[in-house]
Design a protein around this motif. Structure first.
Motif, short mmCIF file in Angstrom:
data_model
loop_
_atom_site.label_atom_id
_atom_site.label_comp_id
_atom_site.label_asym_id
_atom_site.label_seq_id
_atom_site.Cartn_x
_atom_site.Cartn_y
_atom_site.Cartn_z
N UNK A 168 0.82 -1.23 0.00
CA UNK A 168 0.00 0.00 0.00
C UNK A 168 0.85 1.27 0.00
N UNK A 169 1.95 1.26 0.75
CA UNK A 169 2.83 2.43 0.77
C UNK A 169 3.45 2.65 -0.61
N UNK A 170 3.84 1.58 -1.27
CA UNK A 170 4.39 1.69 -2.61
C UNK A 170 3.38 2.28 -3.59
N UNK A 171 2.15 1.76 -3.57
CA UNK A 171 1.13 2.27 -4.48
C UNK A 171 0.82 3.74 -4.20
N UNK A 172 0.73 4.09 -2.93
CA UNK A 172 0.45 5.47 -2.56
C UNK A 172 1.57 6.41 -3.02
N UNK A 173 2.82 6.00 -2.83
CA UNK A 173 3.96 6.82 -3.26
C UNK A 173 4.07 6.87 -4.78
N UNK A 174 3.85 5.73 -5.41
CA UNK A 174 3.98 5.67 -6.87
C UNK A 174 2.99 6.60 -7.57
N UNK A 175 1.74 6.66 -7.06
CA UNK A 175 0.72 7.48 -7.71
C UNK A 175 0.50 8.83 -7.03
N UNK A 176 1.32 9.10 -6.00
CA UNK A 176 1.25 10.36 -5.28
C UNK A 176 -0.18 10.68 -4.84
N UNK A 177 -0.74 9.75 -4.09
CA UNK A 177 -2.12 9.87 -3.63
C UNK A 177 -2.18 10.68 -2.33
N UNK A 178 -2.42 11.97 -2.46
CA UNK A 178 -2.49 12.85 -1.29
C UNK A 178 -3.77 12.67 -0.49
N UNK A 179 -4.79 12.09 -1.10
CA UNK A 179 -6.07 11.90 -0.41
C UNK A 179 -6.03 10.74 0.56
N UNK A 180 -5.05 9.86 0.44
CA UNK A 180 -4.90 8.64 1.25
C UNK A 180 -5.99 7.61 0.99
N UNK A 181 -6.84 7.86 0.01
CA UNK A 181 -7.91 6.90 -0.29
C UNK A 181 -7.32 5.58 -0.77
N UNK A 182 -6.27 5.66 -1.58
CA UNK A 182 -5.64 4.44 -2.10
C UNK A 182 -5.08 3.58 -0.97
N UNK A 183 -4.46 4.23 0.00
CA UNK A 183 -3.92 3.49 1.15
C UNK A 183 -5.03 2.81 1.95
N UNK A 184 -6.11 3.55 2.16
CA UNK A 184 -7.22 3.02 2.96
C UNK A 184 -7.89 1.84 2.26
N UNK A 185 -8.18 2.01 0.95
CA UNK A 185 -8.83 0.94 0.20
C UNK A 185 -7.90 -0.28 0.10
N UNK A 186 -6.62 -0.03 -0.15
CA UNK A 186 -5.65 -1.13 -0.22
C UNK A 186 -5.59 -1.90 1.09
N UNK A 187 -5.51 -1.17 2.19
CA UNK A 187 -5.44 -1.80 3.51
C UNK A 187 -6.70 -2.61 3.79
N UNK A 188 -7.85 -2.06 3.37
CA UNK A 188 -9.13 -2.76 3.60
C UNK A 188 -9.15 -4.12 2.90
N UNK A 189 -8.79 -4.14 1.62
CA UNK A 189 -8.82 -5.40 0.88
C UNK A 189 -7.74 -6.36 1.35
N UNK A 190 -6.58 -5.83 1.75
CA UNK A 190 -5.53 -6.70 2.27
C UNK A 190 -5.98 -7.40 3.55
#
Length: 520
Positions: A113-135
């Motif tokens: 999740x940290x990699x995806x968030x950094x790679x796409x520069x997700x400032x909203x943190x939505x990607x981290x939250x959704x990734x963590x949820x499915x993981x």
């Protein structure tokens, strides 16, 4: 208690004690979150390869896959195994080196999740939250399969109550995962992977030899199938065999589609990030592929020939005792076919040796469950707690939160495993689709398509996850296709389409060029 039982108990105690010792010894090396979650990127090729394959080849390879093959499911077993081998090779070839380079370039990321968030520069943190949820969701299901394997093993070998077997597996896996982190997980996986490998080689040779050679073995299996089809072993066994033999092109596609899972399996691809250097990836790939091919051949041999071997010992799995008419045959009940490996080991070797090899099943369950617990806890501790809730959290606090998460997730997995009718293969299949259909396309696009955007990644992730859950619960016609295939395709398409219609970040594009320019 017999001397044979005592010998097997000693074997189990020695093995489990070794695993806990490794966890305690590894604990002193965890001085940072990077050490706990990624081993400081200092793991060698042998340990990386066997750790990746052992954590991939969970107890379903020793119980679920042979159990499927046991009652005539050879075609599905074959195509599933081929898909897994192909998927493993492609992941090592196309994911390993680029992911290690890319994760370092984008903020030295230590979790997916940290990699995806950094790679796409997700400032909203939505990607981290959704990734963590499915993981957390899919790893909880996956972890439950490991506990189910422990319960089936202890009940088959020692006659223990289902819940007692669950608790034993729970305590051992939890203890060394919480203590040792990534380094302990990789070291124990190396030991467990070696044990699985040796068990399959020796038992495969012994079962063929005991049946008078491969040709005689095949004839005896065919004889067993004919007798079962004539109703000699009851309606329950006949129904299972007929169901396994109704294999269609759609079934072959679904079985082969397992290969897609490797592109997005967090607990496997995280090994690529933790290897010591890019130069050692090629060696690790060769080791891993050889391990898989030989181990899967062993799984198929035990499953396919186990019918004849156990029948010669007066045992039938998967049959209702009240329906078996053959004299001198003991039926162990419906739903027991996943115990073909353990039942064969008990009758094939002296008690202590059988106990050591049966630890292979425990090893497979533990090597996957520990990796899953670690990946799931890192998603909460590193990506949610430190990434969103408390950005200035110390490594000590992150490790504490992560260890608490390991415990909580394990508890939920334990609750799911209380159902004694649970199928190891079924649980793994669901979780495998969950990861392959959600994270697989994103990892590939993150490494190979410069113009992927954060909104595209978020939309694709959600689409893939929802598709897996919905498709899994629908049946008939097109919905009989394994859910990983439609989820993977939809996630890929949605991510590309949304990315094409959303604004590109110049900094992200420049960073991608920097990553591609890095030397291999």
């Amino acid at each position: 208690m017999t001397s044979q039982m005592i010998a097997m108990i000693i074997a189990f105690v020695l093995y489990l004690g070794l695993m806990v010792f490794v966890g305690i010894r590894s604990a002193k090396n965890n001085n940072s979150a990077s050490d706990f979650f990624l081993g400081g990127r200092k793991v060698g090729p042998w340990v990386t390869a066997l750790s990746a394959e052992a954590s991939d080849s969970s107890a379903w390879v020793l119980m679920g896959l042979p159990g499927l093959c046991y009652l005539g499911g050879f075609k599905e077993t074959f195509w599933t195994a081929i898909g897994l081998i192909v998927g493993t090779y492609l992941a090592w070839l196309f994911i390993a080196k680029p992911l290690r380079k890319c994760s370092i370039t984008y903020g030295d990321s230590i979790t997916i999740p940290e990699f995806l968030s950094n790679r796409f520069k997700d400032k909203s943190h939505i990607l981290s939250i959704v990734s963590a949820f499915f993981i957390v969701l899919f790893f909880t299901i996956y972890t439950a399969s490991g506990f189910v394997a422990c319960a089936k093993l202890f009940r088959s070998v020692f006659g223990l109550n289902w819940n007692v077997g669950l608790i034993i597996g729970f305590v051992i896996i939890l203890s060394y995962t919480i203590l040792g982190g990534y380094r302990a997980v990789c070291t124990t996986d190396f030991i467990q992977g070696s044990l699985i490998f040796i068990a399959f080689i020796i038992s495969g040779i012994v079962i063929v030899a005991s049946l008078g050679g491969f040709g005689n073995a095949v004839d005896q299996v065919q004889s067993f199938t004919e007798r079962a089809m004539n109703g000699e072993f009851g309606a329950a066994l006949l129904k299972s065999i007929k169901g396994n033999q109704s294999f269609s092109p759609m079934s072959a596609i679904s079985a082969f589609a397992w290969c897609l899972g490797y592109f997005g399996m967090p607990h496997i691809i995280i090994r690529f990030m933790g290897i010591r250097s890019n130069a050692e990836i090629k060696k690790a790939r060769r080791i891993g592929i050889i391990w898989m091919i030989i181990s899967y051949i062993g799984a198929v041999l035990i499953g396919a020939l186990g019918t004849a071997y156990l029948l010669n010992k007066g045992i039938i799995l998967g049959a209702n005792p009240a329906e078996v008419t053959a004299s001198g045959i003991t039926a162990l009940g419906t739903g027991t076919q996943e115990a073909v490996f353990s039942e064969s080991m008990v009758r094939m070797f002296p008690a202590f040796i059988a106990g050591i090899f049966l630890c292979g099943i425990l090893a497979a369950a533990m090597s996957t469950a520990d990796s899953q617990l670690l990946s799931a806890s890192s998603a909460i501790g590193q990506d949610i707690y430190k990434g969103i809730i408390k950005k200035d959290a110390s490594d000590k606090n992150v490790l504490l939160v992560s260890r608490i998460c390991v415990f909580v997730i394990a508890i939920v997995g334990l609750i799911l495993a209380l159902d004694e009718t649970s199928s190891i293969f079924g649980l793994v299949s669901y979780a495998w689709a969950g990861f392959g259909g959600t994270f697989g396309p994103l990892i590939l696009l993150a490494l190979y398509w410069k113009k992927t955007t954060a909104p595209g990644a978020i939309a694709g992730l959600i689409t893939g996850g929802i598709t897996v859950v919905v498709w899994h619960n629908l049946h008939g016609g097109l919905f009989d296709v394994y859910e990983i295939l439609p989820a993977f395709i939809l996630c890929l398409v949605v991510t590309i389409v949304v990315s094409l219609f959303t604004k590109k970040d110049e900094e992200v594009l420049a960073k991608f060029d920097e990553y591609k320019a890095l030397e291999d």
